[in-house]
Motif scaffolding. Structure first.
Motif, mmCIF file in Angstrom:
data_model
loop_
_atom_site.group_PDB
_atom_site.id
_atom_site.type_symbol
_atom_site.label_atom_id
_atom_site.label_comp_id
_atom_site.label_asym_id
_atom_site.label_seq_id
_atom_site.Cartn_x
_atom_site.Cartn_y
_atom_site.Cartn_z
ATOM 1 N N LEU A 47 1.478 -13.799 3.036
ATOM 2 C CA LEU A 47 0.313 -13.198 3.700
ATOM 3 C C LEU A 47 0.769 -12.403 4.925
ATOM 4 C CD1 LEU A 47 -2.777 -13.231 3.249
ATOM 5 C CD2 LEU A 47 -2.887 -15.086 4.891
ATOM 6 N N LYS B 221 2.133 -9.205 4.077
ATOM 7 C CA LYS B 221 1.138 -8.356 3.385
ATOM 8 C C LYS B 221 1.392 -8.258 1.882
ATOM 9 C CE LYS B 221 0.051 -5.622 7.524
ATOM 10 N NZ LYS B 221 -0.492 -6.711 8.218
ATOM 11 N N GLU B 222 1.950 -9.308 1.322
ATOM 12 C CA GLU B 222 2.152 -9.421 -0.122
ATOM 13 C C GLU B 222 1.006 -10.278 -0.663
ATOM 14 O OE1 GLU B 222 6.070 -11.174 -0.077
ATOM 15 O OE2 GLU B 222 7.033 -9.207 -0.175
ATOM 16 N N PHE B 223 -0.174 -9.668 -0.768
ATOM 17 C CA PHE B 223 -1.395 -10.413 -1.028
ATOM 18 C C PHE B 223 -1.441 -11.049 -2.413
ATOM 19 C CE2 PHE B 223 -2.830 -7.039 2.061
ATOM 20 C CZ PHE B 223 -2.676 -7.861 3.167
ATOM 21 N N ASP B 224 -0.897 -10.381 -3.419
ATOM 22 C CA ASP B 224 -0.903 -10.976 -4.755
ATOM 23 C C ASP B 224 -0.033 -12.233 -4.799
ATOM 24 O OD1 ASP B 224 -2.656 -9.091 -5.740
ATOM 25 O OD2 ASP B 224 -1.077 -7.806 -6.576
ATOM 26 N N THR C 179 -1.836 -14.941 -2.852
ATOM 27 C CA THR C 179 -2.928 -15.470 -3.670
ATOM 28 C C THR C 179 -2.408 -16.464 -4.701
ATOM 29 O OG1 THR C 179 -4.233 -13.468 -3.363
ATOM 30 C CG2 THR C 179 -4.799 -14.831 -5.248
ATOM 31 N N ALA D 31 -6.587 -14.309 1.484
ATOM 32 C CA ALA D 31 -5.735 -13.473 0.624
ATOM 33 C C ALA D 31 -6.584 -12.639 -0.338
ATOM 34 C CB ALA D 31 -4.748 -14.346 -0.151
ATOM 35 N N CYS D 32 -7.619 -13.247 -0.904
ATOM 36 C CA CYS D 32 -8.510 -12.501 -1.813
ATOM 37 C C CYS D 32 -9.230 -11.387 -1.058
ATOM 38 C CB CYS D 32 -9.537 -13.447 -2.445
ATOM 39 S SG CYS D 32 -8.834 -14.575 -3.660
ATOM 40 N N LEU E 177 -8.319 -9.819 1.678
ATOM 41 C CA LEU E 177 -7.395 -8.754 2.059
ATOM 42 C C LEU E 177 -6.928 -7.928 0.857
ATOM 43 C CD1 LEU E 177 -5.310 -10.609 4.779
ATOM 44 C CD2 LEU E 177 -6.984 -8.778 5.133
ATOM 45 N N SER E 178 -7.026 -8.500 -0.335
ATOM 46 C CA SER E 178 -6.645 -7.734 -1.529
ATOM 47 C C SER E 178 -7.865 -7.113 -2.207
ATOM 48 C CB SER E 178 -5.852 -8.609 -2.503
ATOM 49 O OG SER E 178 -6.605 -9.712 -2.923
ATOM 50 N N LYS F 269 -10.859 -8.471 -3.038
ATOM 51 C CA LYS F 269 -11.633 -9.313 -3.963
ATOM 52 C C LYS F 269 -12.664 -10.115 -3.178
ATOM 53 C CE LYS F 269 -7.500 -9.641 -6.802
ATOM 54 N NZ LYS F 269 -6.298 -10.439 -6.952
#
Length: 187
Positions: free
Chosen positions: A60, A63-66, A69, A92-93, A95-96, A98
């Protein structure tokens, strides 16, 4: 960290030592080393939700949100009773992009800890973002009840009341917030 290295050399299969070494590195800002240590801890204890969560937090921050998550979702799957894991998954969702999924996870965090005003406030924020203003207001109204001197919680409630055209209620709450004594205010 020298002490952790010494401990690891004596007990190389102890996941807790690697996790603690990762926490120490993370605290010092060395995310690469922290990630390596959390990975080692996770290899030794693959279902340990705390290690999964810690690795998710590193992703997080990067900034590697996937990836974040994935680790938060796995932490939740392994331990469905910890609100902070749901909150981190929601972040995380969110920020990505979702937002609908984030809303569900904030709701679960608030369900697990119904007296935690932060979860209620975040639940309100995401509901507001998802244009569910009445539901947002419901969440916002609960947060200041639990933490009546929080300027942030009150501001969100006042803003949502105004957005819904409930100007008298917004004004009343605003005037009441002015009575909060400086030494009692929470920011």
């Amino acid at each position: 960290s020298k002490y952790y290295q010494l401990a690891i050399s004596r007990k190389p299969d102890d996941a807790a030592f690697y996790s603690n070494l990762g926490l120490s590195a993370e605290k010092r800002g060395n995310l690469v080393f922290a990630k390596e240590q959390y990975g080692k801890a996770l290899n030794l204890a693959p279902r340990k939700s705390t290690y999964l969560n810690n690795l998710g937090l590193i992703h997080l921050k990067e900034k590697e949100f996937d990836k974040a998550t994935y680790f938060f979702r796995t932490a939740v799957d392994n331990n469905k009773g910890v609100a902070i894991f749901y909150e981190n998954l929601a972040i995380a969702c969110e920020l990505s992009g979702k937002a609908d999924e984030a809303e569900k996870h904030y709701e679960k965090a608030a369900e697990l800890e119904p007296k935690n005003p932060t979860y209620l406030n975040k639940q309100g924020l995401i509901k507001e973002y998802n244009q569910k203003d009445e539901e947002a207001l419901e969440s916002y109204n609960k947060a200041p009840t639990l933490s009546p001197n929080s300027a942030g919680f009150l501001a969100n409630t006042i803003d949502e009341l105004a957005r819904l055209g409930k100007y008298e209620d917004a004004e009343s709450m605003f005037l009441a917030s002015l009575d909060i004594k400086k030494d009692q205010a929470e920011v």
